[in-house]
Design a protein around this motif. Structure first.
Motif, PDB file in Angstrom:
ATOM      1  N   SER A  71       0.830  -1.206   0.000  1.00 15.68           N
ATOM      2  CA  SER A  71       0.000   0.000   0.000  1.00 15.68           C
ATOM      3  C   SER A  71       0.863   1.255   0.000  1.00 15.68           C
ATOM      4  O   SER A  71       0.582   2.227  -0.723  1.00 15.68           O
ATOM      5  CB  SER A  71      -0.916   0.001   1.226  1.00 15.68           C
ATOM      6  OG  SER A  71      -1.836  -1.064   1.181  1.00 15.68           O
ATOM      7  N   LEU A  72       1.922   1.237   0.792  1.00 17.67           N
ATOM      8  CA  LEU A  72       2.816   2.389   0.843  1.00 17.67           C
ATOM      9  C   LEU A  72       3.522   2.620  -0.481  1.00 17.67           C
ATOM     10  O   LEU A  72       3.787   3.765  -0.857  1.00 17.67           O
ATOM     11  CB  LEU A  72       3.850   2.190   1.951  1.00 17.67           C
ATOM     12  CG  LEU A  72       3.404   2.514   3.372  1.00 17.67           C
ATOM     13  CD1 LEU A  72       4.417   1.996   4.377  1.00 17.67           C
ATOM     14  CD2 LEU A  72       3.206   4.010   3.538  1.00 17.67           C
ATOM     15  N   ALA A  73       3.837   1.534  -1.186  1.00 20.22           N
ATOM     16  CA  ALA A  73       4.568   1.660  -2.444  1.00 20.22           C
ATOM     17  C   ALA A  73       3.684   2.165  -3.583  1.00 20.22           C
ATOM     18  O   ALA A  73       4.199   2.643  -4.595  1.00 20.22           O
ATOM     19  CB  ALA A  73       5.175   0.313  -2.827  1.00 20.22           C
ATOM     20  N   GLY A  74       2.370   2.074  -3.426  1.00 21.89           N
ATOM     21  CA  GLY A  74       1.458   2.503  -4.486  1.00 21.89           C
ATOM     22  C   GLY A  74       1.013   3.946  -4.320  1.00 21.89           C
ATOM     23  O   GLY A  74       1.371   4.625  -3.349  1.00 21.89           O
ATOM     24  N   ASP A  75       0.226   4.390  -5.277  1.00 22.61           N
ATOM     25  CA  ASP A  75      -0.270   5.766  -5.254  1.00 22.61           C
ATOM     26  C   ASP A  75      -1.708   5.872  -4.767  1.00 22.61           C
ATOM     27  O   ASP A  75      -2.205   6.975  -4.531  1.00 22.61           O
ATOM     28  CB  ASP A  75      -0.189   6.374  -6.670  1.00 22.61           C
ATOM     29  CG  ASP A  75       1.248   6.476  -7.175  1.00 22.61           C
ATOM     30  OD1 ASP A  75       2.142   6.731  -6.347  1.00 22.61           O
ATOM     31  OD2 ASP A  75       1.467   6.280  -8.393  1.00 22.61           O
ATOM     32  N   ALA A  76      -2.389   4.739  -4.646  1.00 17.58           N
ATOM     33  CA  ALA A  76      -3.793   4.762  -4.237  1.00 17.58           C
ATOM     34  C   ALA A  76      -3.910   5.188  -2.771  1.00 17.58           C
ATOM     35  O   ALA A  76      -2.991   4.945  -1.969  1.00 17.58           O
ATOM     36  CB  ALA A  76      -4.412   3.385  -4.435  1.00 17.58           C
ATOM     37  N   PRO A  77      -5.002   5.836  -2.412  1.00 13.70           N
ATOM     38  CA  PRO A  77      -5.198   6.199  -1.001  1.00 13.70           C
ATOM     39  C   PRO A  77      -5.163   4.962  -0.113  1.00 13.70           C
ATOM     40  O   PRO A  77      -5.651   3.897  -0.479  1.00 13.70           O
ATOM     41  CB  PRO A  77      -6.590   6.835  -0.999  1.00 13.70           C
ATOM     42  CG  PRO A  77      -6.832   7.271  -2.407  1.00 13.70           C
ATOM     43  CD  PRO A  77      -6.119   6.283  -3.271  1.00 13.70           C
ATOM     44  N   VAL A  78      -4.558   5.109   1.051  1.00 13.33           N
ATOM     45  CA  VAL A  78      -4.461   4.015   2.001  1.00 13.33           C
ATOM     46  C   VAL A  78      -5.621   4.123   2.985  1.00 13.33           C
ATOM     47  O   VAL A  78      -5.873   5.188   3.557  1.00 13.33           O
ATOM     48  CB  VAL A  78      -3.124   4.051   2.757  1.00 13.33           C
ATOM     49  CG1 VAL A  78      -3.043   2.913   3.766  1.00 13.33           C
ATOM     50  CG2 VAL A  78      -1.964   3.973   1.776  1.00 13.33           C
ATOM     51  N   VAL A  79      -6.306   3.014   3.175  1.00 14.43           N
ATOM     52  CA  VAL A  79      -7.458   2.971   4.076  1.00 14.43           C
ATOM     53  C   VAL A  79      -7.225   1.863   5.097  1.00 14.43           C
ATOM     54  O   VAL A  79      -6.887   0.739   4.739  1.00 14.43           O
ATOM     55  CB  VAL A  79      -8.768   2.715   3.299  1.00 14.43           C
ATOM     56  CG1 VAL A  79      -9.945   2.682   4.270  1.00 14.43           C
ATOM     57  CG2 VAL A  79      -8.980   3.784   2.235  1.00 14.43           C
ATOM     58  N   LEU A  80      -7.401   2.194   6.378  1.00 16.54           N
ATOM     59  CA  LEU A  80      -7.246   1.216   7.451  1.00 16.54           C
ATOM     60  C   LEU A  80      -8.573   0.990   8.154  1.00 16.54           C
ATOM     61  O   LEU A  80      -9.387   1.914   8.298  1.00 16.54           O
ATOM     62  CB  LEU A  80      -6.237   1.708   8.494  1.00 16.54           C
ATOM     63  CG  LEU A  80      -4.749   1.602   8.200  1.00 16.54           C
ATOM     64  CD1 LEU A  80      -3.968   1.992   9.447  1.00 16.54           C
ATOM     65  CD2 LEU A  80      -4.363   0.214   7.743  1.00 16.54           C
ATOM     66  N   ASP A  81      -8.763  -0.242   8.608  1.00 15.01           N
ATOM     67  CA  ASP A  81      -9.937  -0.552   9.416  1.00 15.01           C
ATOM     68  C   ASP A  81      -9.808   0.071  10.803  1.00 15.01           C
ATOM     69  O   ASP A  81      -8.713   0.102  11.379  1.00 15.01           O
ATOM     70  CB  ASP A  81     -10.078  -2.073   9.587  1.00 15.01           C
ATOM     71  CG  ASP A  81     -10.413  -2.775   8.281  1.00 15.01           C
ATOM     72  OD1 ASP A  81     -10.919  -2.120   7.357  1.00 15.01           O
ATOM     73  OD2 ASP A  81     -10.156  -3.997   8.199  1.00 15.01           O
ATOM     74  N   ARG A  82     -10.914   0.565  11.312  1.00 13.89           N
ATOM     75  CA  ARG A  82     -10.948   1.050  12.694  1.00 13.89           C
ATOM     76  C   ARG A  82     -12.048   0.289  13.424  1.00 13.89           C
ATOM     77  O   ARG A  82     -13.174   0.211  12.947  1.00 13.89           O
ATOM     78  CB  ARG A  82     -11.191   2.549  12.763  1.00 13.89           C
ATOM     79  CG  ARG A  82     -11.200   3.094  14.189  1.00 13.89           C
ATOM     80  CD  ARG A  82     -10.957   4.582  14.255  1.00 13.89           C
ATOM     81  NE  ARG A  82     -11.837   5.337  13.370  1.00 13.89           N
ATOM     82  CZ  ARG A  82     -11.667   6.630  13.076  1.00 13.89           C
ATOM     83  NH1 ARG A  82     -10.638   7.282  13.588  1.00 13.89           N
ATOM     84  NH2 ARG A  82     -12.499   7.238  12.272  1.00 13.89           N
ATOM     85  N   PHE A  83     -11.694  -0.231  14.582  1.00 13.04           N
ATOM     86  CA  PHE A  83     -12.613  -1.081  15.330  1.00 13.04           C
ATOM     87  C   PHE A  83     -13.415  -0.250  16.332  1.00 13.04           C
ATOM     88  O   PHE A  83     -13.191   0.945  16.490  1.00 13.04           O
ATOM     89  CB  PHE A  83     -11.831  -2.211  15.991  1.00 13.04           C
ATOM     90  CG  PHE A  83     -11.162  -3.103  14.979  1.00 13.04           C
ATOM     91  CD1 PHE A  83     -11.845  -4.170  14.426  1.00 13.04           C
ATOM     92  CD2 PHE A  83      -9.861  -2.838  14.553  1.00 13.04           C
ATOM     93  CE1 PHE A  83     -11.240  -4.981  13.470  1.00 13.04           C
ATOM     94  CE2 PHE A  83      -9.253  -3.645  13.602  1.00 13.04           C
ATOM     95  CZ  PHE A  83      -9.947  -4.711  13.052  1.00 13.04           C
ATOM     96  N   ALA A  84     -14.354  -0.900  16.991  1.00 13.66           N
ATOM     97  CA  ALA A  84     -15.300  -0.191  17.848  1.00 13.66           C
ATOM     98  C   ALA A  84     -14.615   0.579  18.968  1.00 13.66           C
ATOM     99  O   ALA A  84     -15.125   1.610  19.420  1.00 13.66           O
ATOM    100  CB  ALA A  84     -16.313  -1.183  18.429  1.00 13.66           C
ATOM    101  N   ASP A  85     -13.456   0.099  19.415  1.00 11.17           N
ATOM    102  CA  ASP A  85     -12.744   0.806  20.493  1.00 11.17           C
ATOM    103  C   ASP A  85     -11.877   1.943  19.985  1.00 11.17           C
ATOM    104  O   ASP A  85     -11.145   2.572  20.760  1.00 11.17           O
ATOM    105  CB  ASP A  85     -11.890  -0.180  21.299  1.00 11.17           C
ATOM    106  CG  ASP A  85     -10.768  -0.814  20.471  1.00 11.17           C
ATOM    107  OD1 ASP A  85     -10.698  -0.543  19.256  1.00 11.17           O
ATOM    108  OD2 ASP A  85      -9.975  -1.586  21.039  1.00 11.17           O
TER     109      ASP A  85
END
Length: 273
Positions: free
Chosen positions: A160-174
């Motif tokens: 993901s870091l090596a690409g140009d696409a936006p990086v999206v991470l999961d965020r959990f309930a906490d």
């Protein structure tokens, strides 16, 4: 000590070429011959079934493998493991270092230890678990199975870091993001080098390989200075996928030096393409 070289397969792969760079930067203390299907700047062309590239070897390090695809496609890892064992037998090597994965633990990967029964949840993990089971029936040359954590520079967050696409991470309930076990390429290279040179009876049958400090993925992104976005974690997403390193700490092998997100990122950049 044997003066015969080590044979390294899969030299052109994501992990293979980085291990070779690490060994050029920090000499491993032995000669090696690296091979891949096609010749490259630091490796020779060789395929399973061809005569060995050297008549005698001290060890075989199998850095080849298929990480993506269906179960049938990833089961080529069993063929590659057999080929590495055959290559070791043909050259008189007494050990083969095989890379497995923490994916063999599947969804039960919370500080997972080596004596935990594998419960893989994807084709790659299943194929590697099958590879491990096959190797357990082999006594010589000795198979040494390394269940490797996310190798920074060759893992999903690095892609993901090596690409140009936006990086999206999961965020959990906490409010937290995914936490994972990582290993730096230089640390992996040092551990492999030590396993090649140590007395055979000190080689483990199976060992987890990871930094002793588990890290949130967003820490890696922050260390890289990369912006990212959050999304609500979908059902089934794993907040944590981590492996225990007690056996590694007690082994006498080199201990990981890259134990922070910043150190892992520097390690990646040092050995990047």
């Amino acid at each position: 000590m044997s003066e015969h070289p080590v044979i390294v397969t899969g030299a052109n792969g994501q992990v293979g070429r980085r291990v070779l760079r690490a060994w050029r930067h920090e000499a491993p203390g032995f000669d090696y011959v690296a091979v891949a299907r096609q010749a490259g700047p630091d490796w020779q062309a060789w395929e399973a079934g061809q005569p060995p590239v050297v008549p005698k070897a001290r060890a075989v390090v199998g850095l080849w493998g298929v990480c993506f695809g269906t179960l049938d496609e990833t089961r080529v890892n069993l063929d590659l493991a057999r080929a590495a064992q055959d290559l070791a037998a043909a050259t008189g090597a007494d050990r083969v270092i095989h890379l497995s994965t923490q994916s063999v633990y599947g969804r039960h990967c919370q500080n997972a230890a080596e004596d935990q029964t594998p419960t893989p949840a994807n084709p790659y993990g299943t194929a590697k678990a099958e590879m491990e089971e096959m190797l357990r029936g082999i006594h010589a040359p000795k198979p040494v199975i390394l269940r490797v954590a996310n190798v920074i520079g060759a893992d999903a967050i690095s892609r993901s870091l090596a690409g140009d696409a936006p990086v999206v991470l999961d965020r959990f309930a906490d409010g937290s993001g995914p936490v994972r076990s990582f290993i730096g390429i230089a640390d992996l290279a040092r551990i492999i080098a030590a396993l090649v040179t140590c007395p055979l009876d000190q080689c483990p049958d199976v060992m987890n390989i990871a930094s002793p400090v588990d890290l949130p993925m967003d820490a890696i992104l922050n260390a890289a200075g990369r912006a990212f976005e959050w999304r609500d974690a979908p059902a089934g997403a794993l907040p944590s996928a981590t492996i225990a390193t007690d056996r590694l700490r007690a082994s006498g092998l080199p201990q990981p030096r890259a134990t922070s997100a910043e150190a892992l990122y520097r390690d990646w950049q040092l050995h990047a393409d």
